[in-house]
Motif scaffolding. Structure first.
Motif, PDB file in Angstrom:
ATOM      1  N   ARG A 130     -22.966  36.691-100.131  1.00 17.79           N
ATOM      2  CA  ARG A 130     -23.041  35.835 -98.943  1.00 17.79           C
ATOM      3  C   ARG A 130     -23.718  34.508 -99.242  1.00 17.79           C
ATOM      4  O   ARG A 130     -24.547  34.425-100.136  1.00 17.79           O
ATOM      5  CB  ARG A 130     -23.824  36.554 -97.839  1.00 17.79           C
ATOM      6  CG  ARG A 130     -23.358  37.938 -97.653  1.00 17.79           C
ATOM      7  CD  ARG A 130     -23.907  38.638 -96.443  1.00 17.79           C
ATOM      8  NE  ARG A 130     -23.075  39.811 -96.275  1.00 17.79           N
ATOM      9  CZ  ARG A 130     -21.882  39.772 -95.698  1.00 17.79           C
ATOM     10  NH1 ARG A 130     -21.439  38.652 -95.167  1.00 17.79           N
ATOM     11  NH2 ARG A 130     -21.146  40.848 -95.634  1.00 17.79           N
ATOM     12  N   ARG A 159     -14.958  35.605-101.823  1.00 17.77           N
ATOM     13  CA  ARG A 159     -14.941  35.907-100.388  1.00 17.77           C
ATOM     14  C   ARG A 159     -13.590  35.623 -99.749  1.00 17.77           C
ATOM     15  O   ARG A 159     -13.089  36.439 -98.977  1.00 17.77           O
ATOM     16  CB  ARG A 159     -16.031  35.098 -99.665  1.00 17.77           C
ATOM     17  CG  ARG A 159     -17.452  35.580 -99.984  1.00 17.77           C
ATOM     18  CD  ARG A 159     -18.487  34.716 -99.283  1.00 17.77           C
ATOM     19  NE  ARG A 159     -18.235  34.639 -97.853  1.00 17.77           N
ATOM     20  CZ  ARG A 159     -18.625  35.555 -96.982  1.00 17.77           C
ATOM     21  NH1 ARG A 159     -19.333  36.583 -97.381  1.00 17.77           N
ATOM     22  NH2 ARG A 159     -18.335  35.427 -95.700  1.00 17.77           N
ATOM     23  N   ARG A 172     -19.846  43.485 -91.704  1.00 18.67           N
ATOM     24  CA  ARG A 172     -19.198  42.222 -91.371  1.00 18.67           C
ATOM     25  C   ARG A 172     -20.060  41.373 -90.444  1.00 18.67           C
ATOM     26  O   ARG A 172     -20.539  41.845 -89.422  1.00 18.67           O
ATOM     27  CB  ARG A 172     -17.829  42.480 -90.734  1.00 18.67           C
ATOM     28  CG  ARG A 172     -16.802  42.995 -91.751  1.00 18.67           C
ATOM     29  CD  ARG A 172     -16.490  41.926 -92.817  1.00 18.67           C
ATOM     30  NE  ARG A 172     -15.660  42.445 -93.912  1.00 18.67           N
ATOM     31  CZ  ARG A 172     -16.138  42.808 -95.100  1.00 18.67           C
ATOM     32  NH1 ARG A 172     -17.436  42.722 -95.365  1.00 18.67           N
ATOM     33  NH2 ARG A 172     -15.332  43.258 -96.052  1.00 18.67           N
ATOM     34  N   TYR A 173     -20.205  40.125 -90.839  1.00 19.57           N
ATOM     35  CA  TYR A 173     -20.984  39.146 -90.095  1.00 19.57           C
ATOM     36  C   TYR A 173     -20.027  38.043 -89.651  1.00 19.57           C
ATOM     37  O   TYR A 173     -18.859  38.017 -90.058  1.00 19.57           O
ATOM     38  CB  TYR A 173     -22.100  38.562 -90.964  1.00 19.57           C
ATOM     39  CG  TYR A 173     -23.020  39.624 -91.528  1.00 19.57           C
ATOM     40  CD1 TYR A 173     -24.248  39.879 -90.944  1.00 19.57           C
ATOM     41  CD2 TYR A 173     -22.642  40.390 -92.626  1.00 19.57           C
ATOM     42  CE1 TYR A 173     -25.099  40.859 -91.448  1.00 19.57           C
ATOM     43  CE2 TYR A 173     -23.478  41.373 -93.138  1.00 19.57           C
ATOM     44  CZ  TYR A 173     -24.702  41.609 -92.555  1.00 19.57           C
ATOM     45  OH  TYR A 173     -25.528  42.581 -93.050  1.00 19.57           O
ATOM     46  N   SER A 209     -19.661  35.012 -90.538  1.00 17.20           N
ATOM     47  CA  SER A 209     -19.045  34.210 -91.597  1.00 17.20           C
ATOM     48  C   SER A 209     -17.935  34.973 -92.320  1.00 17.20           C
ATOM     49  O   SER A 209     -17.195  34.393 -93.110  1.00 17.20           O
ATOM     50  CB  SER A 209     -20.107  33.742 -92.597  1.00 17.20           C
ATOM     51  OG  SER A 209     -20.893  34.833 -93.023  1.00 17.20           O
ATOM     52  N   ASP A 210     -17.810  36.275 -92.066  1.00 17.82           N
ATOM     53  CA  ASP A 210     -16.732  37.059 -92.682  1.00 17.82           C
ATOM     54  C   ASP A 210     -15.477  37.055 -91.827  1.00 17.82           C
ATOM     55  O   ASP A 210     -14.447  37.566 -92.242  1.00 17.82           O
ATOM     56  CB  ASP A 210     -17.191  38.514 -92.861  1.00 17.82           C
ATOM     57  CG  ASP A 210     -18.463  38.625 -93.688  1.00 17.82           C
ATOM     58  OD1 ASP A 210     -18.653  37.775 -94.585  1.00 17.82           O
ATOM     59  OD2 ASP A 210     -19.257  39.541 -93.428  1.00 17.82           O
ATOM     60  N   GLU A 269     -12.226  35.794 -89.858  1.00 16.89           N
ATOM     61  CA  GLU A 269     -11.194  34.764 -89.946  1.00 16.89           C
ATOM     62  C   GLU A 269     -10.122  35.105 -88.931  1.00 16.89           C
ATOM     63  O   GLU A 269      -9.871  36.265 -88.666  1.00 16.89           O
ATOM     64  CB  GLU A 269     -10.558  34.754 -91.340  1.00 16.89           C
ATOM     65  CG  GLU A 269     -11.476  34.228 -92.434  1.00 16.89           C
ATOM     66  CD  GLU A 269     -10.936  34.542 -93.815  1.00 16.89           C
ATOM     67  OE1 GLU A 269      -9.724  34.397 -94.029  1.00 16.89           O
ATOM     68  OE2 GLU A 269     -11.748  34.965 -94.660  1.00 16.89           O
ATOM     69  N   PHE A 293     -28.272  41.049 -94.911  1.00 17.51           N
ATOM     70  CA  PHE A 293     -27.721  39.821 -95.488  1.00 17.51           C
ATOM     71  C   PHE A 293     -28.153  39.635 -96.940  1.00 17.51           C
ATOM     72  O   PHE A 293     -27.440  39.061 -97.732  1.00 17.51           O
ATOM     73  CB  PHE A 293     -28.140  38.613 -94.647  1.00 17.51           C
ATOM     74  CG  PHE A 293     -27.054  37.594 -94.488  1.00 17.51           C
ATOM     75  CD1 PHE A 293     -25.968  37.841 -93.662  1.00 17.51           C
ATOM     76  CD2 PHE A 293     -27.102  36.380 -95.161  1.00 17.51           C
ATOM     77  CE1 PHE A 293     -24.955  36.906 -93.508  1.00 17.51           C
ATOM     78  CE2 PHE A 293     -26.092  35.434 -95.018  1.00 17.51           C
ATOM     79  CZ  PHE A 293     -25.015  35.699 -94.191  1.00 17.51           C
ATOM     80  N   LYS A 331     -16.462  40.324 -99.486  1.00 12.63           N
ATOM     81  CA  LYS A 331     -17.369  39.560 -98.628  1.00 12.63           C
ATOM     82  C   LYS A 331     -18.833  39.942 -98.810  1.00 12.63           C
ATOM     83  O   LYS A 331     -19.692  39.460 -98.072  1.00 12.63           O
ATOM     84  CB  LYS A 331     -16.985  39.788 -97.157  1.00 12.63           C
ATOM     85  CG  LYS A 331     -15.513  39.528 -96.836  1.00 12.63           C
ATOM     86  CD  LYS A 331     -15.276  38.092 -96.464  1.00 12.63           C
ATOM     87  CE  LYS A 331     -13.893  37.906 -95.861  1.00 12.63           C
ATOM     88  NZ  LYS A 331     -13.569  36.489 -95.679  1.00 12.63           N
TER      89      LYS A 331
END
Lengths: 165, 300, 148, 766
Positions: free
Chosen positions: A45, A36, D29-30, D32-33, D35, A109, A42
C-alpha cells in the motif's frame, strides 16, 4: 547499450509469488502501481510515498524494497514476493499466524510491510535480539498498535538462540 | 506518480557520458534511485532521460586496490555492509552502512548516489572523510580524481560536471593501531548529526587523530584543529580531556538552523558527540566496548 | 529568510547611489540574474533569475517594483515571480541604503524573502545560507562595479 | 481467560479479530483498492500562500488536455452549495476569492489517470495577491489583526452549535463559557493559588491511509460515495445539503479504514469527489497523499492559562481556565472540540468553584478538527502538570493529593450531569502499584503520573439490526466503522454472546447508509458502549422472538426458556434455531429481525447532553534523561483504564498500547512546523511519528473491570483515554528528575536542553 524510449514500454519477465509473469511496462512505472493496478496484488500500500513508512514493502530477490520508489523495470529477471505470496495455499506463514495470535494487526495498513520486513529479518538473522528487531523495523511505521504486539509476534517466530547454534 | 522519461542503459562509462553530454540537464544519472525518484515524484526535477549506470561493468564492485579500498559507485549500502573487503580494510564503514536510513533504502541505495546527491543529512560522506576518501569521475574526455572534501561543495552540490559520472570512491585504510567510532544522533528520518573519529595509538600515545562532523552544516567537515589537539595524548588523557576536543570542534563546526534544530543546539551537540565518540574510540583502543546507551543515538 | 549586510565601498556616496539607481545594472549584480530591463522608468523592471541547488534548477521571470526611493539615500524594491514547472513562487523585498563613511560610503543591504511551494519547504535550512552567499556576492560585484 | 466473571462464553475472550485473516493475507480492501469501470482519477491544485486574494484562475488550457474529464474552480460550482462544514458552513469546496491557508484546494481535476490530471494542473494559471497572514494565536488575537474570515458563515448541522458565539471583528469564531460556584471568592480564600500557561502543538493524525473518496452518480440523480470516513451519516447529511438531495438518494459505503484517529470524521474529500463525478459524468476517485492529509485536518493547538487553587488541606478550592485553541482556517468540528473539552477541564476531580472560558481562534493554517481525545489532551497537559506543581508546593505526594480530590463513585460530575460510573481511586491505586510508586526511583530515573476523565459525545444515537437467517446464522447490521480499533469483532462477540451462537456464525455487515442503520459516529470511544448496547438489544430482540416461537411449540411460558448453543432450551428439550424458524414460517425461509436503539437524548446540562459514560485513564511514566542532549527516554510506562469490562481483553490492550505510543508522539516529537505561513514538514521525513525503537522497554496496560459501565455487559469505552495522561506523566517525571517544568509540547531534546540551561533551581532527585 539499450534504451527504452520515452512513452514506450519494455517487456519485463519476472517471478511474482512463485509464478512467472510477463508484462510490458513503461520506464516510469513504479513497481507499486504495477503490482496493485496491473497484477491486482493490493497488499502493498501507498502511504508516505517516500520510503519512510514501509507500507509498500515487497521483497525483490528476498531483499525488502519500497515499491513506491522503485521502477518496475528493475524486477526484470528477478523474484518478487508480496504479502499475497506469504501463505502456502491455505496454510499461513508462521509470521502471519503469530501476527494474528499476538493481536499485532489493527487497521492492517502496515501489516503487509511489517510481515515482509520481518520475513527478511529472520532470513538474515533467525535469532534477533529485541533491539535488533526494533532497529530493523526503523522504516516500518504503525500508527495503531504501538508496536509492542508486532515486536512480540516477530520475536515469537525467531529461532531460540540455543537452537540456532 | 512519475512523469514519463526514457531509460538508457549504456554499456560503458563512455556511452553514459555521451548521453549526458548530449542531453545536458535533460538527463539524470540513475542507480538506486532512492534520492532521484523522490525529487522526480515531487516534480522538483523534470528530465527526459534517466541514464542507468548501475549495470556498468565493475561499477558495483568492491575490491582492494593497491592497499586501498575501492568501492564502486553502484555498490549498495547493503553490499558495503556485507563485503568482506570492507570488513577487512575499513570495518567502520561496514558498520556505518548497516545503519544508513532503513533496510529498504540500504537494499537499493548506492554509495555513489548517496555521495553525488550530497544531502547534508547523510552518514557516508562523513565517515568516508575519515579515510581520506577520493572519488573518481569519468567522462568521455577522461577521468579525474578528487578528494571527497573537494567533491562535496555544499548542500546537494558537488563539483561533478554534467557529463561526468562518479564511478568509484577510494578509501585509504587506517594505519595499524587505529580504532574508530561513528556516532549519529537525531530524531528525524535523517540524522541531525554524525561524528566520525579515529585514533591511531602507538606506545600508549595518540599518534594521529581524525575527526569529521556531518549533518550539522552545509557539508561534512574534517576538523583539523580539534584533531591536532589530541596529538601525543595518552588514552587516559583522551578519557579525561575529550571534552576540550569537543569544545574545539564545536567552535570550528559550520552549523545551520533547520528542522533538525538551531545552529546553537547543533554546535553544542557537536561538542557532546565529539567527546562521546572519542571516549568510545579510546575505550576500544584499550580493548573495551562501552554499552552505554543514549536516546536517539546510534554508536558504531 | 532574512539577510542583513553592511558593506564599505571606496567611492563617494553619490557614485554608489548612481550605481544603485541604474536598476538594471544593479540587479544584474545579483548572481543568476540576467536580462534585467526597464518596463516603466524608475518604477517597474523585469529580470530573469536562475538558481541551481544541486540537481534542482529554479528559473523565475521576476517582476521588480520600486517600492520606495529617498534619493540619494535609500531604495526599496519588491521582486516576485514563479517557476511554473517547479511550482515554486519567489518573493523578495530588498532595502538598500547609502551613507557616507570615512571618505567613502557604506551600503546597507536588508533583504527578506521566501520561496513558496515544495522547494521552499525542502530547502528550508539550505535557502538561508544560499541567500547569504548571494547577497555577499551581490555586494562584491556592486563594489567592484562602483570602485572599478 | 478461564473463569471470566459473569459466565460469558465469548464476551471477555480475546478471540481472533474477525478481519485478521484478510489483513495478514493482503486480501483486506480499503478505499484505495476500489476501482469502478470508467473511473477517473482526481488531483488537486493547492495554494502556496497562507493568505491571498485569488485575482485570476485560468483553467482553459487544462480543459483542453486529452483525457481530462472535469476541471473545477470555485466559479464552476454553480450546481451545488459550494460551502460545507459540520459546525459552520465556512469551508469552500474550492477556494473562492480568498485562500486562507497554505495547501487549500483551488482547482480540482479528474482525468483518465493521475499523470494526465497532473499534466492538466500544470497548465492552470492562478494569480494571487498575497495578504497578511496570521499563523499563531498571538498574531491572530492581536488588536487589529488581519481577519481570516470577514463574512458571517452559516451554521452547520449541530444544533448545539446553532448559537455559535463568534466575537465580532476578531478571529474568534466561537467562545465557550461555563461557571459553577464563585471562583473569585474561592480564590481569595485559597491557601495556594497557581497560575500557569501551557502550550500544545499542532499535530497530524497520520493515519497510514490518507483520506479518500470514490463518488458515482446514477442515472436517476442518486449519489453513491465510497468513503474512508468515520461517520458516514454525517457525510450523507453534508452531501444532502450541498446537492439538495433526500438522504434516501444518497448512499455512503465504507470499506475498511487504514486508521482514523478522528481525522476522518465529518466530510473531508467526499464533497469534492461528488462534485467532480457530477461534472465528469463518471465515477471519480480522489485519493489524498500524506502531504494532502497534512493540508486537510489536524489537531487544534492550544494555549491554556490555568488558575488552580487549593485549600491548606489539599482540597482543590477553585479552577479557572482561559484557553485559546488555534483551529486553523476553517471551523470543521473545532467549536465542538473546544467547548466539550473545556467543560471537563476539572477532569476526575471534585471542584466546587469553576470558571471556564475558551476561544476557537481562526488562523491561516490547516483546519483543526477532531483528534483522539477531542481537545482534552490540550487541557489535561496543563491541569495534570499543575497538580504536581501543587503537590510540590503543598508538600504532598502527587498520588495522595490526587486521591484526596477524586470524585466518588456515583457522584455527579456537575450538578445534573452524569454521575461517575467508575471507581477512580481503584484506577489510581492500580497505577501506583503498577509503577511501584512508593518505591524510590533508581538513580538517574524519576516517575510521574497523571489522570484524566473524559466525556463521550452526547446526545448520541446508535441503532442496530440483527438478522437471524433460516440456517441459524446471523448478520449484524451496524454502521460502526472498522478502522483498526476492532469494533467489528467486538460487535460480533456481543451478538454471538446474546444469540448463543459461535462467533463464526455471526457476520457484521460493513457500513452502508442505504443498508445499515443509523450510527452517529465511530469516534469518542463510544462504539462498544453505544453501538454495542444497540447490538445487544437487537440480538435480545431476536432471542425474545425465538423464545416466543419455542413457547408456542412447547406450550411453555417464554420466560422459562433460555438459549444455548444455537437452540432454545427447556430442561432436556432443545429446539435448534433453524427448526424454530421453519416452524414459524412454515418453510425453510424467512428470517427474524431484531432491532436495537440507544438514544439517551438531550439533557439540561451545559452542553445539551450528558455523556453516556466517563472514560477514565491514568498513566505513569518512569524516565531517564540524557542531560547533555535533552533527550528523554521512557523506561517504563503503565496505563490504567477503567473499561467496566473488557469485551476483548487483547483488543483493549492493543487500543491502549497504541494510544500510549501515539501520546508519546506529541509528548516527545510531533509538531507541524510553520514558518511564514508555510508548513515546513508536511511529510514523514520531517514529521516524526513514534517508531518501534521508541517503545518503552516496559509498557503495561491494566484494566479496571467492575462491570459498572453503561455499555453491554457492564463494558464502556476505551481508545482515547490512554493517550491523554502521557504528556503530563512524562512532564511530571522530568520535573521530579531535574526540577525543570516543561510547559510546551513536544518536549523535544532541544526544548529540554534549553530548559535545562535556563534552570535556576538546583536538581532535586527524589
Amino acid at each position: 547499450m539499450s534504451a527504452i524510449p520515452i512513452r514506450s514500454s519494455s517487456s519485463v519477465r519476472c517471478i511474482v509469488n512463485g509464478r512467472p509473469v510477463a508484462l510490458e511496462v513503461r520506464p516510469e512505472a513504479l513497481l507499486l502501481d504495477v503490482l496493485r493496478d496491473r497484477l491486482q496484488l493490493k497488499g502493498a500500500r501507498r502511504s508516505c510515498d517516500m520510503q519512510v513508512c514501509g507500507a509498500c514493502t515487497v521483497l525483490v530477490d528476498g531483499a525488502p524494497v519500497s515499491a513506491c520508489t522503485y521502477l518496475a523495470v528493475e524486477v526484470d529477471g528477478r523474484e518478487v514476493t508480496t504479502v499475497e505470496g506469504l501463505a502456502d495455499g491455505d496454510r499461513l506463514h508462521p509470521l502471519q499466524e503469530a501476527f494474528i495470535d499476538h493481536g499485532a494487526v489493527q487497521c492492517g495498513f502496515c501489516t503487509a510491510g511489517m510481515l515482509l520486513t520481518a520475513k527478511a529479518l529472520l532470513a538474515e538473522d533467525p535469532s534477533p535480539t529485541p533491539e535488533r528487531v526494533a532497529e530493523y523495523l526503523r522504516g516500518s511505521l504503525c500508527r495503531c498498535t504501538g508496536y509492542r504486539k508486532i515486536l512480540d509476534a516477530i520475536l515469537a517466530c525467531a529461532t531460540p538462540k540455543a537452537a540456532a547454534r | 506518480m512519475l512523469r514519463p522519461f526514457a531509460l538508457h542503459r549504456p554499456a560503458t562509462v563512455a556511452e553514459a557520458s555521451e548521453i549526458l553530454a548530449q542531453q545536458g540537464r535533460d538527463a539524470a544519472l540513475y542507480a538506486g534511485g532512492t534520492e532521484l525518484l523522490l525529487i522526480l515524484k515531487e516534480g522538483l526535477l523534470r528530465v527526459k532521460s534517466l541514464v542507468d549506470i548501475k549495470r556498468l561493468p565493475g561499477l558495483a564492485g568492491i575490491r582492494a586496490d593497491n592497499g586501498h579500498l575501492l568501492i564502486g559507485a553502484a555498490a549498495t549500502h547493503r553490499a558495503v555492509e556485507h563485503a568482506p573487503e570492507v570488513h577487512a580494510r575499513c570495518p567502520l564503514i561496514a558498520r556505518v552502512a548497516r545503519h544508513v536510513a532503513n533496510v529498504r533504502v540500504r537494499s537499493v541505495g548506492t554509495v555513489g548516489g548517496n555521495l553525488a546527491f550530497a544531502d547534508p543529512h547523510s552518514d557516508l560522506a562523513t565517515a568516508f572523510l575519515l579515510f581520506d576518501a577520493t572519488v573518481r569521475l569519468a567522462a568521455q574526455a577522461g577521468e579525474r580524481e578528487l578528494a571527497l572534501g573537494d567533491f562535496v561543495v555544499g548542500p546537494y552540490e558537488t563539483s561533478r560536471r554534467d557529463e561526468e559520472i562518479l564511478t568509484s570512491v577510494r578509501l585509504t585504510p587506517w594505519p595499524a593501531g587505529t580504532v574508530g567510532a561513528y556516532v549519529k544522533y537525531g530524531l528525524h528520518e535523517r540524522p541531525t548529526l554524525g561524528v566520525a573519529v579515529a585514533l591511531t595509538v602507538a606506545g600508549g600515545a595518540v599518534r594521529g587523530a581524525r575527526i569529521a562532523v556531518g549533518c550539522v552544516g552545509p557539508r561534512p567537515q574534517r576538523l583539523a584543529g580539534a584533531e591536532a589537539r589530541l596529538g601525543g595524548w595518552s588514552l587516559a588523557d583522551v578519557e579525561r580531556r575529550a571534552g576540550e576536543v569537543g569544545a574545539e570542534a564545536a567552535a570550528a563546526v559550520d552549523a545551520v538552523d533547520d528542522l533538525h534544530g538551531s545552529a546553537e543546539y547543533k554546535r553544542d551537540m557537536t561538542r557532546v558527540f565529539v567527546r562521546r565518540a572519542l571516549l568510545v574510540a579510546a575505550a576500544r583502543s584499550a580493548g573495551r566496548e562501552s554499552h552505554e546507551r543514549h536516546p536517539h543515538t546510534v554508536v558504531v | 529568510m532574512r539577510v542583513e549586510r553592511d558593506l564599505d565601498v571606496a567611492a563617494p556616496p553619490e557614485r554608489l547611489w548612481a550605481a544603485l539607481w541604474d536598476v538594471p545594472r544593479m540587479v544584474a549584480c545579483l548572481p543568476g540574474c540576467a536580462e534585467a530591463r526597464e518596463v516603466e522608468p524608475q518604477k517597474r523592471y523585469e529580470a530573469h533569475m536562475s538558481q541551481r541547488v544541486g540537481p534542482i534548477s529554479l528559473s523565475v521571470p521576476m517582476q521588480v517594483t520600486i517600492a520606495d526611493v529617498v534619493s540619494p539615500h535609500s531604495l526599496a524594491l519588491e521582486a516576485k515571480g514563479r517557476d511554473g514547472s517547479l511550482g515554486a513562487s519567489v518573493a523578495m523585498s530588498v532595502r538598500l541604503a547609502v551613507a557616507p563613511r570615512d571618505g567613502g560610503s557604506r551600503l546597507r543591504v536588508e533583504a527578506e524573502g521566501k520561496i513558496l511551494g515544495k522547494l521552499g519547504a525542502l530547502g528550508h535550512g539550505v535557502i538561508q545560507r544560499r541567500a547569504e552567499e548571494l547577497i555577499d556576492e551581490f555586494g562584491l560585484r556592486l563594489k567592484r562595479a562602483v570602485e572599478g | 481467560m478461564t473463569g471470566r466473571p459473569g459466565g460469558f462464553r465469548i464476551v471477555g475472550q480475546s478471540v481472533r479479530r474477525t478481519d485478521a485473516l484478510e489483513k495478514v493475507t493482503g486480501r483486506a480492501r480499503y478505499l484505495s483498492d476500489m476501482e469502478l469501470p470508467g473511473m477517473a482519477h482526481a488531483r488537486l491544485l493547492r495554494s502556496p500562500y497562507a493568505h491571498a486574494r485569488l485575482l485570476h484562475v485560468d483553467v482553459r488550457a487544462a480543459r483542453e488536455v486529452p483525457g481530462v474529464h472535469a476541471v473545477l474552480a470555485a466559479s464552476d460550482l454553480t450546481f451545488c452549495d459550494p460551502f460545507y462544514g459540520p459546525a459552520l458552513r465556512d469551508r469552500p469546496l474550492l477556494a473562492s476569492e480568498v485562500v486562507r491557508y497554505e495547501g487549500e484546494p483551488v482547482v480540482a481535476v479528474a482525468a483518465v489517470d493521475e499523470a494526465t490530471a497532473a499534466e492538466a494542473l500544470d497548465l492552470v494559471e492562478v494569480e494571487y495577491e498575497e495578504l497578511p497572514a496570521v499563523t499563531t494565536l498571538e498574531e491572530a488575537l492581536a488588536p487589529g489583526a488581519p481577519r481570516v474570515h470577514t463574512a458571517e458563515p452559516l451554521a452547520g448541522h449541530f444544533s448545539d452549535l446553532s448559537s455559535l458565539r463568534a466575537k465580532p471583528g476578531t478571529n474568534i469564531c466561537h467562545q465557550f463559557d461555563y461557571t459553577r460556584g464563585d471562583v473569585a471568592t474561592a480564590l481569595a480564600g485559597a491557601h495556594l493559588v497557581l497560575e500557569e500557561t501551557y502550550r500544545f502543538p499542532r499535530i497530524q493524525h497520520y493515519s497510514m491511509e490518507p483520506h479518500g473518496a470514490l463518488a458515482q452518480w446514477d442515472d436517476e440523480g442518486g449519489l453513491t460515495v465510497w468513503a474512508a470516513t468515520q461517520n458516514p451519516f454525517s457525510v450523507r447529511s453534508e452531501l444532502a445539503k450541498m446537492f439538495a438531495l433526500n438522504a434516501s438518494r444518497i448512499r455512503i459505503a465504507v470499506p475498511l479504514l487504514g486508521g482514523g484517529f478522528g481525522g476522518k470524521t465529518y466530510a473531508k474529500l467526499e464533497p469534492l469527489a461528488a462534485a467532480l463525478a457530477r461534472v465528469a459524468r463518471r465515477p471519480v476517485r480522489l485519493l489524498a497523499s500524506v502531504e494532502d492529509a497534512f493540508r486537510t485536518v489536524r489537531r487544534c493547538s492550544a494555549r491554556v492559562r490555568l488558575t488552580l487553587a487549593f485549600h491548606r488541606d489539599g482540597r482543590i478550592a477553585a479552577l479557572a481556565c482561559e484557553a485559546d485553541f488555534d483551529i486553523g482556517a476553517y471551523a470543521d468540528i473545532a467549536p465542538r472540540v473546544i467547548q466539550k473539552a473545556t467543560y471537563t477541564t476539572t477532569g476526575p476531580y471534585r471542584v466546587g468553584h469553576v470558571k471556564l472560558h475558551s476561544n476557537a481562534v481562526y488562523t491561516n493554517t490547516t483546519p483543526g478538527g477532531a483528534f483522539r481525545g477531542f481537545g482534552v489532551p490540550q487541557l489535561v497537559w496543563g491541569v495534570e502538570s499543575m497538580m504536581d506543581v501543587a503537590a510540590d508546593r503543598l508538600g504532598r505526594d502527587p498520588v495522595d493529593l490526587r486521591r484526596q480530590n477524586l470524585l466518588a463513585h456515583g457522584e455527579e460530575f456537575a450538578p445534573g450531569d452524569t454521575p461517575v460510573d467508575g471507581k477512580l481511586e481503584e484506577s489510581l491505586g492500580r497505577l501506583a502499584e503498577a509503577i511501584q510508586w512508593s518505591a524510590a526511583a533508581a538513580p538517574g530515573r524519576a516517575k510521574g503520573i497523571a489522570a484524566m476523565m473524559k466525556a463521550s459525545v452526547a446526545p448520541s444515537v446508535s441503532e442496530a439490526i440483527v438478522r437471524l437467517h433460516a440456517d441459524g446464522s446471523a448478520n449484524v447490521l451496524v454502521s460502526t466503522v472498522e478502522m483498526g480499533q476492532g469494533a467489528r469483532t467486538v460487535m460480533a462477540q456481543i451478538a454471538a454472546e446474546v444469540l448463543a451462537l459461535p462467533l463464526d456464525r455471526v457476520r457484521v455487515v460493513p457500513p452502508d447508509t442505504s443498508i445499515t442503520p443509523y450510527d452517529q459516529t465511530s469516534s469518542s470511544s463510544r462504539s462498544t458502549t453505544m453501538v454495542g448496547r444497540a447490538v445487544q438489544e437487537a440480538a435480545q430482540d431476536v432471542v425474545d422472538q425465538l423464545r416466543k416461537i419455542a413457547a408456542d411449540m412447547l406450550g411453555e411460558p417464554a420466560a422459562r426458556l433460555t438459549v444455548l448453543d444455537g437452540a432454545v432450551v427447556s430442561g432436556a428439550q432443545r429446539l435448534a434455531y433453524p427448526d424454530l424458524l421453519d416452524h414459524h414460517f412454515g418453510m425453510r425461509g424467512g428470517e427474524l429481525i431484531g432491532r436495537g436503539v440507544v438514544a439517551p437524548g438531550r439533557t439540561k446540562t451545559a452542553l445539551g447532553g450528558s455523556t453516556p459514560f466517563w472514560e477514565v485513564a491514568m498513566g505513569g511514566a518512569e524516565i531517564t534523561l540524557d542531560e547533555e542532549t535533552g533527550a528523554i527516554a521512557i523506561e517504563s510506562y503503565a496505563s490504567v483504564s477503567d473499561v467496566g469490562r473488557c469485551i476483548n481483553p487483547q483488543q483493549c490492550a492493543a487500543q491502549d498500547e497504541g494510544a500510549v505510543m501515539q501520546g508519546l508522539g506529541h509528548t516527545l516529537f510531533e509538531e507541524m512546523v510553520y514558518e511564514g505561513g508555510q508548513l515546513l514538514n508536511a511529510d514523514l521525513a520531517g514529521y516524526r511519528v513514534p517508531r518501534a525503537g521508541d517503545v518503552p522497554p516496559r509498557l503495561e496496560t491494566l484494566f479496571v473491570e467492575n462491570g459498572d459501565g453503561a455499555g453491554p455487559f457492564g463494558a464502556k469505552g476505551v481508545g482515547e483515554g490512554g493517550l491523554i495522561p502521557v504528556s503530563p506523566a512524562v512532564g511530571n517525571a522530568l520535573a521530579r528528575l531535574t526540577g525543570v517544568r516543561m510547559r510546551e509540547l513536544p518536549m523535544t531534546p532541544e526544548r529540554v536542553w534549553r530548559a535545562l540551561r535556563a534552570r535556576t533551581r538546583p536538581t532535586t532527585n527524589p
